[in-house]
Design an enzyme around this catalytic site. Sequence first.
Site, PDB file in Angstrom:
ATOM      1  N   CYS A 328      48.955  29.463  66.517  1.00 25.10           N
ATOM      2  CA  CYS A 328      50.106  28.559  66.541  1.00 25.10           C
ATOM      3  C   CYS A 328      50.945  28.760  67.790  1.00 25.10           C
ATOM      4  O   CYS A 328      51.572  27.819  68.289  1.00 25.10           O
ATOM      5  CB  CYS A 328      50.950  28.745  65.281  1.00 25.10           C
ATOM      6  SG  CYS A 328      51.451  30.456  64.972  1.00 25.10           S
ATOM      7  N   HIS A 765      54.986  32.617  62.413  1.00 19.87           N
ATOM      8  CA  HIS A 765      54.427  31.296  62.718  1.00 19.87           C
ATOM      9  C   HIS A 765      55.307  30.594  63.744  1.00 19.87           C
ATOM     10  O   HIS A 765      56.525  30.780  63.766  1.00 19.87           O
ATOM     11  CB  HIS A 765      54.348  30.463  61.434  1.00 19.87           C
ATOM     12  CG  HIS A 765      53.717  29.126  61.610  1.00 19.87           C
ATOM     13  ND1 HIS A 765      52.422  28.971  62.078  1.00 19.87           N
ATOM     14  CD2 HIS A 765      54.181  27.871  61.378  1.00 19.87           C
ATOM     15  CE1 HIS A 765      52.127  27.671  62.124  1.00 19.87           C
ATOM     16  NE2 HIS A 765      53.167  26.987  61.712  1.00 19.87           N
TER      17      HIS A 765
END
Length: 802
Positions: A328, A765
Site C-alpha cells: 500500500c 496501512h
Amino acid sequence: TDSLVPLLPKVRIPGIGDNVYKEEGCFSFDTPKCEDGLYVCMTTFLGFNRKFAQLYHEVTGNKLFLHMKQIKKEVRNLNFIFYLSYVPFKPDRKISSIEGGFTPDNDNKVEYDDVNELVILPEYTVINLEDIEDIPSVVLASVSGILSSTSASKKEDELSWDGEIRSVSKHAVGLKQLDNGVKIPPSGWKCSKCDLTKNLWLNLTDGEISCGRRYFDGTGGNNHGIEHFKTTQYPLAVKLGTITHSGADVHSYDEDTMVEDPKLAQHLSHFGINMMNMEKTEQTMTELEIELNERVGNEWDIIQESGKSLKPLRGPGLVGLDNMGNTCYMNSVMQVLYTIPEFQDRFVSNEIQKRVSDASSDFTIQLCKLGLAMYSPEIIQTGNSAHEEMTSCSVTPRTMKRIVGKGHVEFSTNRQQDAHEFLLHVLSVIERGEHKNGGISPGEIFRFMVEDRIECQASKQVRYTKRSDYALALPIPLEAATNKAAVEEYQAVVEANKKDVNVKIGQIVRPVVPFTACIDSFAQDELIQDFWSSAVKEKAEAKKRTRFVTFPDHLVVQMKKFTIGDDWTPKKLDVSVEMPDNLNLNELRASGLQKDETLLPDIEPPPAPPSEPLIDIDEEAVVAISQMGFPLSRCRAALVATGNMGVEPAVMWLMENNSDANEASTECNHATDDNISSIVAMGFTQEQAKKALKATNNNLERAADWIFSHIDELDSIEVDSSEPTNQDAAGDVPMDTTNNLKDGSGNYELYAFISHMGSSTICGHYVCHIKKDGRWVIFNDEKVAESEQPPKDLGYMYFYKR
C-alpha cells in the site's frame, strides 16, 4: 503445419531459469481473459497483447507464438446452502478489518475454458493444437513446457508474506529439557526479572518465566524473554495464558517467528502442566494484532472514510493498484506521482513501442506500462481479470515492484515500508535511468535548495552552507495543542479503563496542533551543543537556522509523526494538524550573508588524538534495536553516536535524527575505498566521508565517532555535482543535479496527501487522497471512490503545487 519447419531452429523449451509471461503481458496488463488473449513468444517466452506481439515480431523477427485465451462461463453455486450449514465460523486475521470479510461468496461462480493455439506472424496463421500428429515434437514440447511452467507473475506472488502460516519448529522434535525440578503452578505467574504478570512466556528448556517484547506503542513486556535466550540459547517459549487443550502460542527465538510445536503436550508435562486442564486467560498473538487495529480504529475509519457510501469511480487516472501484500505504501506514492503532469508526459507515453525489444526488466518500460494502463481507454474498457466484476478497475504492478526493489535491503522484501523513504528511493531509481539515457528526471520538480545559517554564540561569527532536499520535514510541537485540557481528560479516562473495564472510553480525543505552530517550530533557531568553532578554536554553543534558497514547482511536506515516547520506545504521534489548502512560505526565503555579519574562518577541525580508544559496538544491542524496525547500519551508527551507552539512548538518537535520514537504505555498491563506502552506507555523502577519514588518519571506527560529533558541519557540506557519490548507487536519495533546480513563488496549493494508519511505519496501512477535477478522490489500493470528507488533518505526507 509445413510452415512450422523453417521456424523450428528458434523454438525453445522453457527451462528452470526461464520466466514464462503467460498470465500477464510484459508491456501491458492484458491477460488470457482479455478479448484478444495473450501471445507468448516460443523463443523468449515473453507475453504480449495483439498490438505488442506485432511490434515484437517486426523488431525481433520471431514469428511463432502460443496464443492463450480463456473464455468465461458461469457456473451456478449450488454448494452455498451446504456451506452455510456445515462450515464453522472462523475469523480470519487478515480479513477481520475488511468490510464484508466474513461474508461467503454466494454468487454464481465464474469459470473459464482454456483455448490454446499456435499463431504464426505476421499473417496470424492459426494452427490447431488438436492436429497433434502433424506438429513437430519440439513444438509440442515447447507448448507443454509453457503450459506446465510456473508463470513469472506466480513466481513473484510466491514471495508474498503470509502471516497465517506457522511452520513446525526445527527445535520441536529434539528439544532439550533440563531436569531441574521446576514445576509451574496453574496461575499466579510473574516474570523472573521484573514484576510484570501479563505477556509472560515459559521457556520450554529450563522453565524460566520471562516477559515478552515491548511493542511499538509502549505496551507488552520488558524484553526479558529475548534476553534470556541470548544468555542461554534455549530456543522455544510458550505464552502462558494461551494454553488450552487445542494448543498455544509458541515462539522460536532462534527462528524469530511464531511456530508449531507438535510435542507441546509432552514439553509442558515436563513442568507439570496438563494441557487438557488449562483454560485460556491471555490474548493470543493473533488477537493482539486484531486489538491493535481496534485500538486505532478511529484513525483507520476516518482515513478510509469507513461507514460512508462512497461513489466508486473509474476512468483514465482512476485505476486502482492491487495490494500484493504490504504494498500500500508503493501504491499510494505511485498514484500521486502519476497525477503530476510532468510524470504523465514522461511515462504515459508510447515509448514502449520504440523499445519493444528491450528486456521486460527495464524500469522505465515498467513505468510506461503502468502509466499507459492507468490512463488508457483500453484498460478501462476491459478491466483487470481479477476485478472485472467490480465497479472500479485495478491492475497489479508485480514486475515494477520487483524491479524497483531489486538489490535493496528493505524494498526487495514484502514487509511494510515508510512511504516517504520509498518516494526518495523511486525518485533515485528514476533519476539514474533518465541520467543513463541522457534525460532529466521528472522528479526534479520536487527538489529545492536550502540555506543553513550557523552562528557561533561565542564569537557571533556565522557560516552559510547550502544543500538540496526533496521534502520539507515539519516537527509537530505537542505543547502547542489547542485542546490540552480535553486531551488530559481523555487520557485520564483511558487510564481509569485499564483499572476498571466498566469505565467507558468514548471517542478518541487527539491533540489539535495548528499548522502555524509547526511552521514556527521549523523556522526557529536550533541550539547546537559542542559545535567546533573555527573562530575560538574550541567547542562552543551555536544556533542553526534553515531557510529556502529556491522553492520547487511541487513541494512535499512530511509531518514528523514518528518520535520517541516517555518510556524510550518509538511511537507514532496520534495528532491532528489541520493542513491549509493554500500555503505561503515566502517569509522563509533565505537572505544570505548580511553586511554586518562576519564569516567563520575556513579552518579544518583538529584531528582526533591517535590514542583515542575505539568504540566496540555491542552487537546484541544492534540486534535489539533492529527488532524495532531500524536497518542494521543505522543501529550501529546510533550506538557510535551515543558512545555505545545502550539501546535506549541509541533509539532516542535514531528517532531524533530520522528527518535527516535520507540514509534509509543500508545497501550501497562497493567504492574503491572500503572505508568511504562504509561511511556512505550510514547515509553520508562521499565528501563528508572523506573529510571524516582525513581528520582521523583514515581510521574507520574513529571516523564514525568523529562524524557524529561534527554532524552539523558535515550536514551542510555541498556535494560536488561533477563527482558521483555512492548515494546514487545506494538507491535511496536522488542524484544532486544542481543545474536543474527551479525557483519561483513560495505560494502553494494542496492537491494530494498520503495518510498512514497504525502504530509505526513498519506496520499499518497507507491510502492517498488526490484532488482531481475539483473533487477529492480516495485511492485505497484497488478501490477508487469519490471522497466525501477527506481527512486532511491526519495525513503523513502532503503534496503542494506552485
